[in-house]
Structures are given as C-alpha cells and as structure tokens.
Design a protein around this motif. Structure first.
Motif, PDB file in Angstrom:
ATOM      1  N   ARG A  95      -4.324   4.419   0.516  1.00 34.15           N
ATOM      2  CA  ARG A  95      -4.706   3.010   0.412  1.00 34.15           C
ATOM      3  C   ARG A  95      -6.152   2.879  -0.044  1.00 34.15           C
ATOM      4  O   ARG A  95      -6.480   2.028  -0.873  1.00 34.15           O
TER       5      ARG A  95
ATOM      6  N   GLN B 169      -6.308   3.572  -3.722  1.00 36.51           N
ATOM      7  CA  GLN B 169      -5.843   2.448  -4.532  1.00 36.51           C
ATOM      8  C   GLN B 169      -6.953   1.416  -4.685  1.00 36.51           C
ATOM      9  O   GLN B 169      -7.219   0.925  -5.788  1.00 36.51           O
TER      10      GLN B 169
ATOM     11  N   CYS C 140      -8.880   1.373  -8.291  1.00 40.56           N
ATOM     12  CA  CYS C 140      -8.580   0.176  -9.077  1.00 40.56           C
ATOM     13  C   CYS C 140      -9.836  -0.643  -9.336  1.00 40.56           C
ATOM     14  O   CYS C 140     -10.047  -1.144 -10.448  1.00 40.56           O
TER      15      CYS C 140
ATOM     16  N   ARG D 188      -2.490   1.840 -10.132  1.00 44.77           N
ATOM     17  CA  ARG D 188      -1.984   1.455  -8.814  1.00 44.77           C
ATOM     18  C   ARG D 188      -0.593   2.055  -8.577  1.00 44.77           C
ATOM     19  O   ARG D 188      -0.335   2.638  -7.515  1.00 44.77           O
TER      20      ARG D 188
ATOM     21  N   ALA E  30       0.550   4.934  -5.819  1.00 41.17           N
ATOM     22  CA  ALA E  30       1.547   4.557  -4.822  1.00 41.17           C
ATOM     23  C   ALA E  30       2.768   5.465  -4.850  1.00 41.17           C
ATOM     24  O   ALA E  30       3.502   5.547  -3.861  1.00 41.17           O
TER      25      ALA E  30
ATOM     26  N   PHE F  21       3.108   0.735   0.598  1.00 39.84           N
ATOM     27  CA  PHE F  21       2.629  -0.039  -0.544  1.00 39.84           C
ATOM     28  C   PHE F  21       3.682  -1.097  -0.873  1.00 39.84           C
ATOM     29  O   PHE F  21       4.501  -0.909  -1.777  1.00 39.84           O
TER      30      PHE F  21
END
Lengths: 227, 227
Positions: free
Chosen positions: B92, B95, B99, B208, B212, B222
């Motif tokens: 997490r 991500q 991102c 992303r 995931a 996710f």
DNA sequence: CGTCCGATTATTGATATTGATATCGATAAC
DNA sequence: GTTATCGATATCAATATCAATAATCGGACG
C-alpha cells in the motif's frame, strides 16, 4: 556516602558514547544549526566530540538511517535537504500507515496502551510549557510510535519513524516564531479519548485529522479534510 | 603479460569488503537460507568471511537499514520476520509513494529515463530467462527506483527501497515452485509504454495495477483493482 | 594559453586490540 | 527449598592504527 551509582536511571538503557554524538548531531540538524548541505568529516567530528572515528561513523550511520545525512563513500557526509514536497509525501505515508495501524491496534490493544499514551501526553504538556520544541517533537514521536506498536507491524516502524523525523524537522524549520507549543501538545487529547472509548472509526478519523492538520500545506494535499 | 588489473569491472563501483559480506548475508536472508529469527554474532561472521568485526558491523547496519535484521545492543543480531500483514502494508505504501512519484516524474522526466528503463527491462528478461529470481528482484528494484528517481524526492527513496526489499523477500518466500519469471519481467512493458507515451493518467494506472497484482493478496487489499 | 599527467592531501575503509555490558549457571545463605 | 550473590562466558562497543581511495592542485608539455 553513596556506594551505588546515582546515574542508574532505568530509562535510557543505551548509555553508549556513540549515542551522545548521535544526539548532539541530530539536535543540531533538527534545529538548523547544521544547515542542509553542510559537510561532516569523520575525523573532525571525532576530534570535536573527543571520541574515535569508528564511534563517529556509527553515529553517522544512525543519522543516515533517520534520513538526516547522506553518506557517500570517500566523498564525505552531508546534511540532507528537507523539502516541502518530501514532507507532504511523508505526511501522506504517515496517514496511510498510522491509520492502518490504529485499526489493527484497536483489535487487541495492550493493557498499558492508554496509560502509556497518557503518560507521554503529560510529558508533552510539560515540554510544551517549558518551551522545549525539540523535546516536544521527540515525545510526539514516542506517542505515535507507541500507538503504532500495538499494530504488530514492526517492519513498518522504521518507516514511520523516518517520516516522523522528517516531518518534525520540516515543522521546526518552518516555525519562525515561538509557536504555541501547548496547543500542539493538546491536539493529542482527542486521539486518546477516541482510543480509550474503543471507537475504531472515531480513532481513525481523529488520527487522520491530526496528521492532516499538523502544518498547513494547502487544501490540495489532504482533500478529504476540511481544516 | 597483463599490465592492468583484470578486476576492473566497471560494474560495482563499490569493491568494499563490507559490501561482499552485506551481499552474501542479504542473499542468504532473501532466499531463506538464514531463516527468520536466526542469530548472527559479529565475531562468528567475521571469522567466516575472513574480515574484522567492524566490517561485519557495517554490513549488519546496512542490513538493518533494509529491514532484514534487527540489532539489539549486547543481545545479538537476529534475522527479522517477514509477515504477510507487513507485506500488505508495504504494498500500500508503495502504491501511494510510487504513484505520487510518477506524477512528478512525468512533469520533467530526465532525457535518459526511457532508455534506462528499457535497458533494465532487457536485463530483467535476461535474468528471468536464466531463472535467477534473486537477480530479477534486484533489477526490479533498480527499475522502480530509477523511475522514482525522476520524482526528485530523494528522502523517500530509502522508504521505497525498504518496501521493495520486503516485498521481494515476501514474494520469494511464497514461491514454492519455479515461477514464470519471464511473465513477471514482461509485466513491466505496459509501464514503459505509458511513460514513453507521456500519458500521465495511463502511467499512474499501469503502475498502480502493476503493484496491486504482484502477488495475489485477496480482494480486500486493493479494492479498486479488479484482478 | 590550454591540457594532460603526476604528486599531494583529504577522506573513508579495514583491522587488531582493549574495554564494557548482559546473560546464565553455580553456589551459598536463609 | 527458595532466593540472592558471584563469577564465567558471550557479545557488543570503543579506540588507535594502518591501508585504500578519490578529489585537488600545480607544473610540464604541446
């Protein structure tokens, strides 16, 4: 006559000499006495702190682990930068990590959690009243890490700690005037209340809001929080 | 007759001895040869690697910085655990950080970004074809960090690196059989495509989705990604 | 006047030795 | 039988010294 050492403080089980060097350097970096980009050479520090090069190196490695310096082989050690863009991203990471953490922590909190948090809270109020911003920041780290400890995610703790250090450094660098430290400390009360009540949703919201409003970074950083 | 050193491999500009110790230990931990909880003593390692205690300590401090070991003063060094809960949280964080990073990177990408990514991609295909899962993981870290480098957030890089290492360790620990490494490497193609096209939205989505779907952690981790 | 080569210096890296600390077991007092 | 104290051992911490490396500067040469 005293036949026992007076310095047998149970606290601070780390009476190492490298820790003293580490703490002094950390303090100077956090307060901006050592500005970003300043060069630190191991032998100079060793002479200044009256210790050996190896001891200094250990302290520098710890500082690197906290993100306060950058070491490059044979090219010296420099104090790292502390930009707003990085602070913003670290606040976001904190929100994510700490909120996940409190969800886990409240499922099985340790018995001493509330008491520990309240003790730290009292100390924070004391440090704030004394005007010691650095000590207040240190206690704030202890507070957030104590809460996260019950999440049982030890591998995430160094990440959280790194974010906390950078955030505090950024906040202190931004504090132009003697801020209202007491208000800063007081802001932890609502978190304790929600945790004590066992209200998962309210705890998460309180923590999220707390992190989003530590410094005013503009409305775009945390769109879901109205400040 | 050779008038030049044969070991002048341009690669690995860090011929330090502590690096060799570090790499050997990292390899054994990543592959599970050294299981979680295993105790490492500095003098034993020094004897095994034919170096001094200080060199071993430096390697151990680096390992600690990557989250692979846990050092406790006067109580030894232990190989850290690698739990799924921690891996999930680190995915997490990745991500979030990656991102944000790609959004910044695409605003002013360095000229060599695409070429560098493609070079790493080729190397990953090579490592995958050779069945070298450890090298593939190392190249994957290089790939993601190279991409993040252009985000100009150096203070976040150690956090990203730590997450990458933990994720790779977790993934390798889960790989019971010789996985399809080539497919793993191939999964980076869509990211390169989107970045090369300069499409911010598609790049972010690709990254992303990539993160995931590295390992199947169930639908709750996710929620926004349909695998 | 500019450029390349070599010596110098600053800096980190490695090693061996010594010191400090914690842990554990044995032993003796109660 | 339990507890407290002491000592042995294992382990990390610190220091001093030496080696290796990279940056720097200056002069010789074109």
């Amino acid at each position: 006559m005293m036949y026992f050492s007076a310095q047998s403080n149970a606290r601070d089980v780390k009476p190492a000499k490298s820790a003293a060097t580490f703490n002094a350097l950390k303090r100077d970096i956090m307060l901006g006495v050592l500005p970003a980009g300043a060069s630190l050479t191991e032998l100079d520090l060793a002479a200044y702190f009256s210790c050996s090069q190896g001891t200094v190196r250990e302290a520098l490695l710890q500082l690197q682990e906290e993100g306060l310096v950058r070491r490059q082989g044979h090219r010296g050690t420099q104090v790292s930068e502390c930009t707003e863009a990085e602070a913003v991203e670290m606040f976001r990471v904190r929100q994510q990590v700490e909120c996940s953490g409190i969800l886990r922590a409240l499922q099985m909190p340790s018995r001493t959690l509330i008491a520990d948090l309240k003790t730290l809270f009292e100390k924070m109020l004391g440090a704030a009243a004394a005007g010691d911003e650095l000590e207040l920041a240190s206690l704030d780290r202890d507070f957030h890490r104590r809460l996260f400890q019950d999440a049982q995610l030890p591998a995430l703790d160094p990440i959280l700690h790194r974010c906390l250090v950078h955030n505090h450094r950024f906040k202190i660098s931004r504090s132009t005037s003697p801020r209202d430290l007491v208000a800063t400390a007081q802001r932890h009360a609502s978190i304790i209340d929600a945790v004590e009540a066992g209200d998962v949703g309210r705890s998460c919201d309180a923590l999220r809001h707390h992190i989003a409003t530590i410094v005013d970074l503009g409305p775009d950083v945390f769109p879901d929080v109205r400040q």
